[in-house]
Design a protein around this motif. Structure first.
Motif, short mmCIF file in Angstrom:
data_model
loop_
_atom_site.label_atom_id
_atom_site.label_comp_id
_atom_site.label_asym_id
_atom_site.label_seq_id
_atom_site.Cartn_x
_atom_site.Cartn_y
_atom_site.Cartn_z
N ASN A 93 0.82 -1.21 0.00
CA ASN A 93 0.00 0.00 0.00
C ASN A 93 0.86 1.28 0.00
OD1 ASN A 93 -2.40 1.39 -0.02
ND2 ASN A 93 -2.51 1.53 2.22
N ARG A 94 1.90 1.28 -0.85
CA ARG A 94 2.71 2.50 -0.99
C ARG A 94 2.98 2.74 -2.48
NH1 ARG A 94 7.70 0.06 -1.80
NH2 ARG A 94 8.03 -1.82 -0.60
N ALA B 24 5.83 3.12 9.66
CA ALA B 24 5.52 3.65 8.32
C ALA B 24 6.70 3.51 7.37
CB ALA B 24 5.11 5.12 8.42
N LEU B 74 1.83 -1.37 10.28
CA LEU B 74 0.68 -0.45 10.24
C LEU B 74 -0.47 -1.12 9.50
CD1 LEU B 74 1.98 3.14 9.33
CD2 LEU B 74 1.31 2.25 11.55
N ARG B 79 -2.00 3.59 8.47
CA ARG B 79 -1.24 4.35 7.46
C ARG B 79 -2.00 5.61 7.07
NH1 ARG B 79 3.30 3.02 4.89
NH2 ARG B 79 3.32 0.94 5.77
N THR B 80 -3.32 5.46 6.90
CA THR B 80 -4.14 6.62 6.55
C THR B 80 -4.09 7.66 7.66
OG1 THR B 80 -5.60 5.05 5.45
CG2 THR B 80 -6.44 7.29 5.70
N THR B 83 -0.74 9.43 7.61
CA THR B 83 -0.65 10.38 6.48
C THR B 83 -1.45 11.64 6.79
OG1 THR B 83 -0.58 8.43 5.06
CG2 THR B 83 -0.91 10.53 3.96
#
Lengths: 221, 98
Positions: A93-94, B24, B74, B79-80, B83
């Motif tokens: 997911n990157r 991350a 994560l 992750r969201t 960010t």
């Protein structure tokens, strides 16, 4: 400390932690496997075709064709590597050009200039092309590219880099009188042994390490 | 003007922010690697990780390689959230400069 200073301080801490923690594998295991097999197949095919031409005296491939074949090989492997790295990026997911990928490109770019310039120079100015020097430059600078990522690369990639660099040096300084090579197959065998065999060993080593006997993922509460 | 209330309080705490940042940066981290990188005590680290896990920001994986090992990563939600947290921080910095 106001909100802005506090936010700046937080961002500084985040950046420094991320830079310290980044580990980026520029060559995925599937690419190493595919690249290794392709290099071995190419080297073997060149050798077999050349053996078939032994009676004619002249080598089956001149140095220019030899270089073109290996450059085509490189183009295929780079495309495959980009595909696999993209797959890994999607899975994690990157984005493909993640900070790790950008860091890698910045680190290896200077090391790519010399082999690129040498190859272009040989193609434009040298007739015949000196295969031995060109192959030695490719092998050594590929090793240097991998070593340029040593600060954020996994140990296996650093070992691979040293293997390429040392092999390139051995190839340059190896006394030619030690082994008779009337057909000029030395450069082809050096390419097969390094880009073929070393990548295969690297792929097997990282796959073996990644293999786990059991795994249990706990869902977030 | 940026909305300071948008800053995720769970992430904003110094220890948890450091954990989220490390998580991350790689696909996953073992407990020992997190501990040595952050120089936190076992108890402190476990408490923070448990909080993040309860909030659904961190996934825990128990593996058996040569020996049992727990790794952390994560989640998509984590992750969201991270960010978003970075975006708000950047907004605060930009607003301060204007």
């Amino acid at each position: 400390m106001n909100e802005r200073s506090r936010a700046e301080e937080h961002l500084r801490v985040i950046r420094s932690l991320m830079e310290r923690a980044t580990i980026y594998r520029a060559i995925s295991a599937p690419t190493a496997l595919l690249g290794g097999l392709l290099a071995l197949a190419t080297s073997g095919t060149i050798w077999l075709i050349d053996r078939g031409h032994a009676a004619s005296g002249a080598p089956a491939f001149d140095a220019r064709h030899f270089a073109e074949i290996w450059l085509l090989n490189l183009a295929i492997v780079l495309t495959v590597n980009a595909f696999f790295l993209r797959q890994e990026a999607v899975k994690a997911n990157r984005i493909l050009l993640s900070p790790g990928a950008r860091l890698t490109i910045r680190a290896i770019a200077p090391c790519l200039l010399i082999p690129a310039a040498t190859t272009i120079w040989f193609f434009r100015n040298a007739e015949p092309i000196d295969e031995e020097i060109m192959v030695a430059v490719w092998i050594m600078f590929y090793g240097l590219c991998l070593l340029a990522t040593a600060l954020f690369a996994p140990r296996s990639l650093v070992i691979l880099g040293w293997a390429f660099l040392l092999s390139g040096l051995i190839y340059v300084f190896w006394p030619k009188s030690f082994v008779a090579d009337p057909r000029g197959m030395g450069p082809n065998l050096a390419m097969g042994a390094t880009f073929g065999l070393y990548h295969l060993i690297y792929a097997i080593a990282i796959w073996a390490k990644a293999k786990t006997s059991a795994s249990e993922v706990l869902a977030p509460e | 003007m940026p909305d300071f209330d948008k800053l995720d309080k769970a992430i904003h705490e110094k220890g948890r922010l450091a954990i989220m940042t490390l998580l991350a940066s790689r696909v996953n981290w073992s407990f020992q690697d997190l501990k040595s990188e952050l120089r936190m005590s076992d108890g402190n680290l476990i408490t923070h990780l448990r909080t993040l896990h309860k909030l659904g920001l961190v996934a825990v994986t128990k593996e058996v390689r040569d020996r049992p090992q727990t790794t952390y990563a994560l989640t998509i939600k984590g992750r969201t959230a991270f960010t978003e947290y970075l975006k708000v921080l950047e907004e605060i910095v930009k607003a301060g400069k204007a």
